[in-house]
Design an enzyme around this catalytic site. Structure first.
Site, PDB file in Angstrom:
ATOM      1  CE1 TYR A 189      -1.069   3.467   2.402  1.00 37.70           C
ATOM      2  CE2 TYR A 189      -0.729   2.376   0.311  1.00 37.70           C
ATOM      3  CZ  TYR A 189      -1.508   3.134   1.149  1.00 37.70           C
ATOM      4  OH  TYR A 189      -2.740   3.571   0.700  1.00 37.70           O
TER       5      TYR A 189
ATOM      6  CG  ASP B 239      -3.385   0.196   6.935  1.00 36.70           C
ATOM      7  OD1 ASP B 239      -3.255   1.240   6.271  1.00 36.70           O
ATOM      8  OD2 ASP B 239      -3.884  -0.848   6.477  1.00 36.70           O
TER       9      ASP B 239
ATOM     10  NE  ARG C  94     -15.595  -8.546   1.141  1.00 39.72           N
ATOM     11  CZ  ARG C  94     -15.507  -7.338   1.714  1.00 39.72           C
ATOM     12  NH1 ARG C  94     -16.454  -6.448   1.548  1.00 39.72           N
ATOM     13  NH2 ARG C  94     -14.479  -7.029   2.467  1.00 39.72           N
TER      14      ARG C  94
ATOM     15  NE  ARG D 171      -3.888   0.448   1.330  1.00 43.47           N
ATOM     16  CZ  ARG D 171      -3.602   0.726   2.595  1.00 43.47           C
ATOM     17  NH1 ARG D 171      -2.512   0.247   3.129  1.00 43.47           N
ATOM     18  NH2 ARG D 171      -4.396   1.483   3.328  1.00 43.47           N
TER      19      ARG D 171
ATOM     20  CD  GLU E 183      -7.583  12.299   1.347  1.00 45.70           C
ATOM     21  OE1 GLU E 183      -8.472  12.209   2.221  1.00 45.70           O
ATOM     22  OE2 GLU E 183      -6.886  11.346   0.989  1.00 45.70           O
TER      23      GLU E 183
ATOM     24  NE  ARG F 290      -9.135   9.318   0.633  1.00 45.17           N
ATOM     25  CZ  ARG F 290      -8.464   8.249   1.038  1.00 45.17           C
ATOM     26  NH1 ARG F 290      -8.985   7.049   0.937  1.00 45.17           N
ATOM     27  NH2 ARG F 290      -7.253   8.358   1.550  1.00 45.17           N
TER      28      ARG F 290
HETATM   29  N1  UDP Z   1      -8.117   2.521  -5.142  1.00 48.05           N
HETATM   30  C1  UDP Z   1      -8.755   2.591  -6.350  1.00 48.05           C
HETATM   31  N2  UDP Z   1     -10.034   3.069  -6.411  1.00 48.05           N
HETATM   32  C2  UDP Z   1     -10.686   3.489  -5.295  1.00 48.05           C
HETATM   33  C3  UDP Z   1     -10.041   3.407  -4.055  1.00 48.05           C
HETATM   34  C4  UDP Z   1      -8.740   2.927  -4.001  1.00 48.05           C
HETATM   35  O1  UDP Z   1      -8.196   2.228  -7.378  1.00 48.05           O
HETATM   36  O2  UDP Z   1     -11.850   3.919  -5.419  1.00 48.05           O
HETATM   37  C5  UDP Z   1      -6.727   2.009  -5.111  1.00 48.05           C
HETATM   38  C6  UDP Z   1      -5.700   3.110  -5.231  1.00 48.05           C
HETATM   39  O3  UDP Z   1      -4.610   2.636  -5.976  1.00 48.05           O
HETATM   40  C7  UDP Z   1      -5.294   3.347  -3.797  1.00 48.05           C
HETATM   41  C8  UDP Z   1      -5.331   1.926  -3.246  1.00 48.05           C
HETATM   42  O4  UDP Z   1      -6.453   1.337  -3.903  1.00 48.05           O
HETATM   43  O5  UDP Z   1      -4.014   3.923  -3.697  1.00 48.05           O
HETATM   44  C9  UDP Z   1      -5.491   1.844  -1.750  1.00 48.05           C
HETATM   45  O6  UDP Z   1      -6.626   2.545  -1.351  1.00 48.05           O
HETATM   46  P1  UDP Z   1      -6.936   2.855   0.197  1.00 48.05           P
HETATM   47  O7  UDP Z   1      -8.285   3.486   0.247  1.00 48.05           O
HETATM   48  O8  UDP Z   1      -6.664   1.633   0.967  1.00 48.05           O
HETATM   49  O9  UDP Z   1      -5.801   3.919   0.510  1.00 48.05           O
HETATM   50  P2  UDP Z   1      -5.621   5.012   1.650  1.00 48.05           P
HETATM   51  O10 UDP Z   1      -6.916   5.120   2.411  1.00 48.05           O
HETATM   52  O11 UDP Z   1      -4.449   4.533   2.461  1.00 48.05           O
HETATM   53  O12 UDP Z   1      -5.309   6.250   0.878  1.00 48.05           O
END
Ligand code: UDP
Length: 375
Positions: free
Chosen positions: A354, A356, A175, A171, A306, A286
């Protein structure tokens, strides 16, 4: 009354499906066990700020059909998601891009960054990645993995990265340009006025009963005897294993605990909507500062920490844990569901996926279209 559909769950999937079926002249009754509509995209006005009560939701899609559809229900602002990640005393740009690599290694050109990553990966000798750890290491190498992925992922999922499926990390884009836009989709934004308004509009003209579970609703309805409402079909958007009374055992979910704080007199707490805390020792993943989703200029602010937690019965499930064991278990429930003529399952919980938001809308539109064909 005779309805065509009973829709269990007033979240995005249920609301889109209900709106579409209503357009086709079908009658629906929507129920939800919560006291409000909109499921996990529920937003509420706190001190003039739209607060995402069940975690941040940023709308993004590559699907023009979905984008055009949702525009009918809201005007979107030009918010672009650019989270930052804090590890120890350092702050890094997300997703992994030239800003991140420059901060980590001092490299300035894409060629230097690629060479640095290649040098790190070469030492590891990983073939086809078998799990999230191998996937992450083979993509970005051990420096990025250790600082920005391992801790965050292990607290988010409550599992070792070696025990998690590789797709989760896919996900996250990687880049080699100085671009902090988290998503690669061409369409992105936050609905002006909040997500709850969208669901209100979708459900316009459709009866909704809140604060009642499916089981309690069925009991109460049955008790009405001849006066009972009847439904040709049910759309169930709750947990599929719960629907079948966990007959094959429990599917695993991750839950979240939100700690919301209104900080009076502080107009800007962290300078960004999303700040990730990637160290394992920090118990939350976060902090969201909601006003920045809408470029808010209020004198106060609202933040939400969170905390990921393991789901147990009675908790809100947020994320399906789509590892092999759970997917195999889900397949058994899905087979059972396929045998039920009058029940449809939809959404993150009904389909154990999962999803979106854009994928939820696409799936609900497809289901509504399929229903219209067969009805
Ligand atoms: N992830 C990570 N570091 C970060 C943010 C995300 O390793 O700083 C990884 C983590 O495994 C997470 C996944 O990327 O479950 C997907 O993150 P996303 O922010 O897309 O998840 P959501 O917003 O759905 O919780």
């Amino acid at each position: 009354m005779k309805y065509d559909y009973l829709i269990v769950g007033a979240g995005l999937f249920g609301a889109v499906f209900a709106a579409e079926m209503r357009k086709k002249g079908k009658t629906c009754l929507v129920i939800d066990r919560r006291e409000h509509i909109a499921g996990n995209i529920y937003t509420q006005d706190v001190a003039g700020i739209q607060v995402h009560k069940y975690g941040a939701h940023i709308f993004h899609t590559s699907d023009k059909r979905v984008w055009d559809y949702i525009q009918q229900y809201a005007e979107f602002n030009h918010y672009i998601n650019s989270p930052v990640a804090i590890y120890g005393d350092e702050l890094y740009n997300m997703p992994f891009n030239m800003n991140t690599f420059n901060k980590l290694w001092g490299v300035k050109t894409p060629a230097q960054a690629k060479a640095k990553i290649a040098e790190q990966i070469a030492e590891l000798q990983i073939g086809e990645p078998k799990n999230l750890e191998e996937q992450a290491l083979s993509l970005v190498g051990p420096d990025v993995y250790a600082r920005l992925i391992k801790g965050y992922t292990e607290k988010q999922w409550g599992r070792d990265c070696k025990d998690l499926p590789a797709f989760i990390i896919k996900r996250l884009p990687l880049r080699f340009v100085y671009d902090n836009n988290y998503f690669t989709d061409p369409y992105q934004g936050i609905p002006k006025g909040g997500y709850t308004r969208i669901v209100e509009k979708l459900l316009e003209g459709i009866p909704v009963r809140l604060g009642i579970s499916y089981r309690d609703f069925l009991k109460a309805n049955e008790a009405k005897g001849e006066e009972a409402d009847s439904f040709a079909k049910v759309l169930y958007t709750g947990m599929i294993d719960e629907y079948f009374e966990y007959c094959f055992g429990e599917l695993q979910y991750r839950s979240l605990r939100f700690e919301e704080e209104l900080i009076a007199g502080c107009d800007n707490y962290q300078g960004n909507a999303v700040v990730n805390y990637t160290e394992r020792q920090v118990p939350y993943t976060r902090i969201i500062e909601h006003k920045h989703f809408e470029f808010g200029t209020q004198p106060d602010t609202v933040i939400t920490r969170e905390y990921p937690v393991e789901w147990k019965r009675g908790d809100e499930p947020y994320y399906p844990v789509n590892d092999e064991r759970n997917n195999a278990l889900y397949a058994k429930y899905a087979q059972l569901a396929a045998g039920e003529q009058h029940i449809l399952f939809g959404g993150r919980l009904g389909q154990y996926r999962y999803y979106d938001m854009d994928k939820v809308i696409a799936a609900a539109l497809d289901m509504a279209a399929a229903e219209t064909k067969t009805a």
